[in-house]
Enzyme design. Structure first.
Site, short mmCIF file in Angstrom:
data_model
loop_
_atom_site.label_atom_id
_atom_site.label_comp_id
_atom_site.label_asym_id
_atom_site.label_seq_id
_atom_site.Cartn_x
_atom_site.Cartn_y
_atom_site.Cartn_z
CG ASN A 10 -1.55 1.77 1.20
OD1 ASN A 10 -1.67 2.01 0.42
ND2 ASN A 10 -2.33 1.41 2.51
CD1 TRP A 11 3.63 0.90 -2.57
CD2 TRP A 11 4.32 2.36 -4.66
NE1 TRP A 11 4.27 0.29 -3.55
CE2 TRP A 11 4.96 1.25 -4.64
CE3 TRP A 11 3.41 3.22 -5.25
CZ2 TRP A 11 5.34 0.92 -5.66
CZ3 TRP A 11 4.59 2.93 -6.84
CH2 TRP A 11 5.41 1.44 -6.94
CE LYS A 12 -0.04 3.05 4.50
NZ LYS A 12 0.08 3.57 6.36
CG HIS A 93 -5.43 1.93 5.12
ND1 HIS A 93 -5.07 3.28 7.05
CD2 HIS A 93 -4.73 1.29 5.62
CE1 HIS A 93 -3.91 2.39 6.55
NE2 HIS A 93 -3.53 1.84 6.06
CD GLU A 95 -2.42 5.70 6.87
OE1 GLU A 95 -2.67 6.17 5.51
OE2 GLU A 95 -1.72 4.86 7.45
CD GLU A 164 -3.48 -2.73 7.52
OE1 GLU A 164 -2.42 -2.82 7.03
OE2 GLU A 164 -3.42 -1.30 6.92
N GLY A 170 2.82 2.41 10.97
CA GLY A 170 4.19 3.05 11.09
C GLY A 170 5.01 3.42 12.00
CB SER A 209 5.42 -1.77 12.25
OG SER A 209 5.10 -1.18 12.18
N GLY A 230 3.19 -1.06 4.31
CA GLY A 230 3.45 0.15 3.74
C GLY A 230 4.58 0.62 3.63
N GLY A 231 4.84 1.48 4.27
CA GLY A 231 7.08 2.06 4.34
C GLY A 231 7.40 1.00 3.43
P1 13P Z 1 3.57 0.31 8.02
O1 13P Z 1 4.18 -0.94 7.12
O2 13P Z 1 3.82 1.58 7.24
O3 13P Z 1 3.11 -0.19 9.44
O4 13P Z 1 1.80 0.64 7.54
C1 13P Z 1 0.75 -0.60 7.12
C2 13P Z 1 -0.24 0.12 6.62
O5 13P Z 1 -1.15 0.83 6.79
C3 13P Z 1 -0.86 -1.09 5.71
O6 13P Z 1 -2.26 -0.81 4.91
#
Ligand code: 13P
Length: 251
Positions: A10-12, A93, A95, A164, A170, A209, A230-231
């Site tokens: 997920n590149w956000k 998600h 967020e 999640e 993050g 994470s 994510g990251g």
């Molecule tokens: P991180 O892997 O950066 O913690 O993000 C997880 C996430 O929100 C994937 O949707």
């Protein structure tokens, strides 16, 4: 693992066209790991270009609107994602739930729109740190599943749940393997209530994470069918080490 593992990036809100080179490197790496299904959800602006680039990864959206079209400035429908070459979309998600006030009902409507458009859908759930600390984690996640999962007839084969925990996103913090196992078992149980025996076919990803160092341990947990990353999905190097941890390389 009961299913072929599914590793999704997920590149956000990260990535311009310059990032397409990284996507191509991910694609080449994914092609060497036929035992793992690899997905990437880039920003909307990169979906079409990435979908044209190759077959070894499935490209997805990070959100969609519940309506097909209309006066919804700034929004993108599931039909448009499909048209751009997406194979799936993430919905719900944390967020989006937190920053855009998305309710369970809104998430469910989006998930149903995604299925109707011919997409697979990844529905995200997860508790906050305060909810975990007060012993509410499983109750919160069960309620999110009850309210957010699509009730479409064909849902079970095309729906994935991503667990999640909000406090793990993050932050570099991850739940213990035992806590992940307990939550995934609770989710599996709830999916049985929602979908009956079809609930057994719903894949459950862990997200929060996930990185090259912890992926193997998390993916080995019972009923963890893959990861939402994510990251660590933003560079081919780190993402492909997670893909590699998920399966047997054909190299
Ligand atoms: P991180 O892997 O950066 O913690 O993000 C997880 C996430 O929100 C994937 O949707």
């Amino acid at each position: 693992m009961p299913h072929r593992p599914f590793i999704v990036g997920n590149w956000k809100m990260n990535g311009t066209r310059a990032q397409l080179a990284e996507a191509r490197a991910i694609e080449r790496g994914a092609a060497r790991h036929a035992g793992v299904r690899v997905g990437v959800a880039p920003p909307f602006t990169l979906i079409a270009a990435m979908a044209e680039d190759g077959q070894a990864i499935v490209v997805g959206g990070q959100d969609c609107h519940a309506e097909e079209r209309g006066a919804f400035t700034g929004d993108v429908s599931a039909v448009m994602l499909k048209d751009a070459g997406a194979g799936f979309t993430i919905v719900g998600h944390s967020e989006r739930r937190a920053m855009h006030g998305e309710s369970d009902a809104a998430v469910k409507a989006k998930a149903e729109a995604a299925l109707a458009a011919g997409l697979e859908v990844i529905v995200c759930v997860g508790e906050t740190e305060a909810q975990r600390d007060s012993g509410q984690a499983e109750a919160v996640v069960s309620a999110q599943l009850d309210g957010s999962m699509p009730r479409d007839e064909s849902a079970a084969g095309r729906v994935t749940v991503a667990y999640e925990p909000v406090w793990a996103i993050g932050t570099g913090r991850v739940p213990s393997a035992a806590d992940v196992a307990a939550m995934h078992a609770a989710i599996r149980g709830r999916l049985g209530v929602i979908y009956g025996e079809d609930g057994a076919a719903v894949r459950i990803l862990y997200g929060g994470s996930v990185n090259a160092g912890n992926a193997a341990e998390l993916l080995a947990v019972t009923d963890v069918g893959g990861a939402l990353v994510g990251g660590a999905s933003l560079t081919a190097d780190s993402f492909l080490s997670i893909v590699s941890a998920a399966g047997t390389s054909e190299e």
